[in-house]
Design an enzyme around this catalytic site. Structure first.
Site, mmCIF file in Angstrom:
data_model
loop_
_atom_site.group_PDB
_atom_site.id
_atom_site.type_symbol
_atom_site.label_atom_id
_atom_site.label_comp_id
_atom_site.label_asym_id
_atom_site.label_seq_id
_atom_site.Cartn_x
_atom_site.Cartn_y
_atom_site.Cartn_z
ATOM 1 N N GLU A 1 0.040 -1.577 5.748
ATOM 2 C CA GLU A 1 0.969 -0.778 6.372
ATOM 3 C C GLU A 1 1.060 0.502 6.876
ATOM 4 O OE1 GLU A 1 4.879 0.991 7.986
ATOM 5 O OE2 GLU A 1 3.945 1.289 5.849
ATOM 6 N N ASP B 1 0.642 -1.354 0.010
ATOM 7 C CA ASP B 1 0.051 0.152 -0.195
ATOM 8 C C ASP B 1 0.855 1.077 0.032
ATOM 9 O OD1 ASP B 1 0.982 -0.772 2.300
ATOM 10 O OD2 ASP B 1 -0.768 0.414 3.763
HETATM 11 ZN ZN LIG Z 1 6.558 2.400 4.047
#
Ligand SMILES: [Zn+2]
Length: 442
Positions: free
Chosen positions: A184, A119
């Site tokens: 993340e 992401d």
């Molecule tokens: Zn990163």
């Protein structure tokens, strides 16, 4: 313990000599350069193979940049990476129920996992950008765009490291998993808690490919998201004396938090713990009413020795927090596959010792490839290491293309030569790691 094939330019001996001339050690790893290197690596062949992949890596990186994938929307980019892994010859590729991509090479004893989260953050105000953030502009030896450094480049180098390992036969008694993790940016570490607890893989080490400017990083501060709620009594604002205004109480607490920040502890390697009020809001039936409750949001960065308990305890001990509720927030957003794996927003500090075999293996890999030790340092920001090492205790280290300070900015870019050097490192690391562990044991 074979001799290291350094190729024609054996820069090692004179460099060690030069370093040893000084009275003080130039670097804690200088002894490693004099010691026999653990794995015979042909650095010229690896360098040539990585260089030959440059155009493919740039093409692949630009494809990845062109696929917007904020947290919980990584499906299409994961599919694109899966295709590339298949094409370069990974042995097995699967997507776990959370949506993390796991590409495997080899089936030996030591389990080495390398991570690139899939992401990116959004683009913010498009007018702030001087170029299309989803185009992957190539100019002056850089690729530009959202995710260029954080961290599409890490994945591009990882996938082609897999190709180089296969091509040059750099296989050994290890299993390498190249992981494309999810979510993340929203909840660092979450995917790794899931992978290590639920995917049935017993990892010996994790290599993070977040941007380090091609340095070896061995930790960073942890963090927490805390909210403090103070309740009052609402009433019509035309007669405030009938109520009990929680904003007035909160202002006292806000001042105390500001002062608390000045006395938090400092660690010589990680730096200082910090706390900052980043939001304040009140619950009120109307702007013509005294609110019934007030909340502040605290961004807490934890240095070595600071824990969830110590950080919550410090806030609770403030005079203005009397009667307040201190809450550590939770992350509950489902992944793109629909799987929810709730986690408290406590991301523990992690640091690997300088003499840990994993740090030494990373340093040895760099020495073998470049004839000199790397800079060993830490990240300022937070990474998936809070999950892999902070929570799950698996030794973790970082080495990545790109610079940390352009991440999340409209200047995001990565030098193309970093893609090539990172691919060399990832291709060479597994054999060096296995040999380093053997040396430590024996
Ligand atoms: Zn990163």
């Amino acid at each position: 313990m074979g001799a290291l094939k350094l190729g024609r330019h054996t820069a090692r001996a004179p460099l060690v000599g030069a370093l040893k001339l000084g009275r003080h050690k130039a670097c804690p790893y200088e002894d490693m350069m004099a010691a026999p290197q653990p794995a015979p690596l042909d650095r010229e062949r690896i360098a040539a193979a990585a260089q030959a992949c440059e155009a493919d890596m740039v093409r692949f990186l630009r494809d990845l940049i062109a696929i917007p994938a904020e947290s919980c929307h990584e499906g299409p980019v994961v599919e694109r990476i899966r295709r590339e892994m298949k094409q370069v010859g990974f042995d097995e590729i699967r997507v776990d129920p959370m949506g993390n991509l796991l590409g495997r090479i080899g089936s030996g004893k030591k389990i080495i996992m390398m991570d690139s989260h899939t992401d990116t953050v959004g683009v913010g105000d498009p007018n702030e950008w001087s170029w299309d953030p989803y185009k992957g502009k190539v100019e002056d030896g850089f690729v530009y765009g959202r995710g260029a450094s954080d961290q599409r480049a890490g994945m591009a180098s990882l996938v082609y490291a897999g190709k180089i390992i296969k091509q040059l036969g750099l296989l050994g008694d290890y299993t390498l998993y190249v992981v494309g993790s999810v979510q993340e940016e929203d909840c660092d570490g979450l995917a790794w808690v899931y992978i290590l607890k639920e995917d049935g893989i017993r990892a010996d080490c994790v290599v993070l490919t977040e941007p380090t400017n091609l340095r070896v990083y061995r930790g960073h501060r942890g963090r927490m998201e805390i909210e403090v709620h103070i309740r009052g009594r609402s009433c019509h604002a035309s007669a405030p004396e009938r109520g009990d205004n929680p904003i007035y109480k909160m202002t006292m607490l806000v001042r105390e938090v500001e002062e608390l920040n000045t006395r938090l502890r400092t660690d010589s390697f990680l730096g200082k713990g910090t706390v900052a009020v980043t939001d304040i809001r009140a619950m009120s039936p109307s702007l013509c009413a005294v609110p019934g409750a007030c909340t502040i949001h605290l961004d807490r960065r934890l240095t070595a020795g600071e824990t969830r308990e110590s950080a919550v305890g410090e806030v609770k001990a403030l005079a203005g927090a009397k009667g307040a509720e201190v809450e550590v927030l939770r992350y509950e957003q489902p992944s793109y596959t629909g799987l929810a794996y709730p986690m408290e927003k406590y991301y523990p500090t992690w640091v690997l010792e300088e003499n840990d075999p994993l740090v030494q293996a990373a340093v040895s890999t760099h020495v073998a490839l470049h004839g000199k030790p790397p800079v060993v340092d830490k990240w300022t920001f937070s990474t998936n290491g809070v999950g892999s090492m902070g929570i799950m205790g698996v030794p973790t280290i970082g080495f990545g293309p790109g610079e940390e300070d352009v991440a999340h900015s409209v200047k995001e870019r990565v030098p193309i030569h970093h893609l090539v050097e990172a691919a060399q490192f990832y291709a060479a690391f597994p054999l060096t790691y296995v040999a380093t562990l053997r040396n430590f044991r024996g």
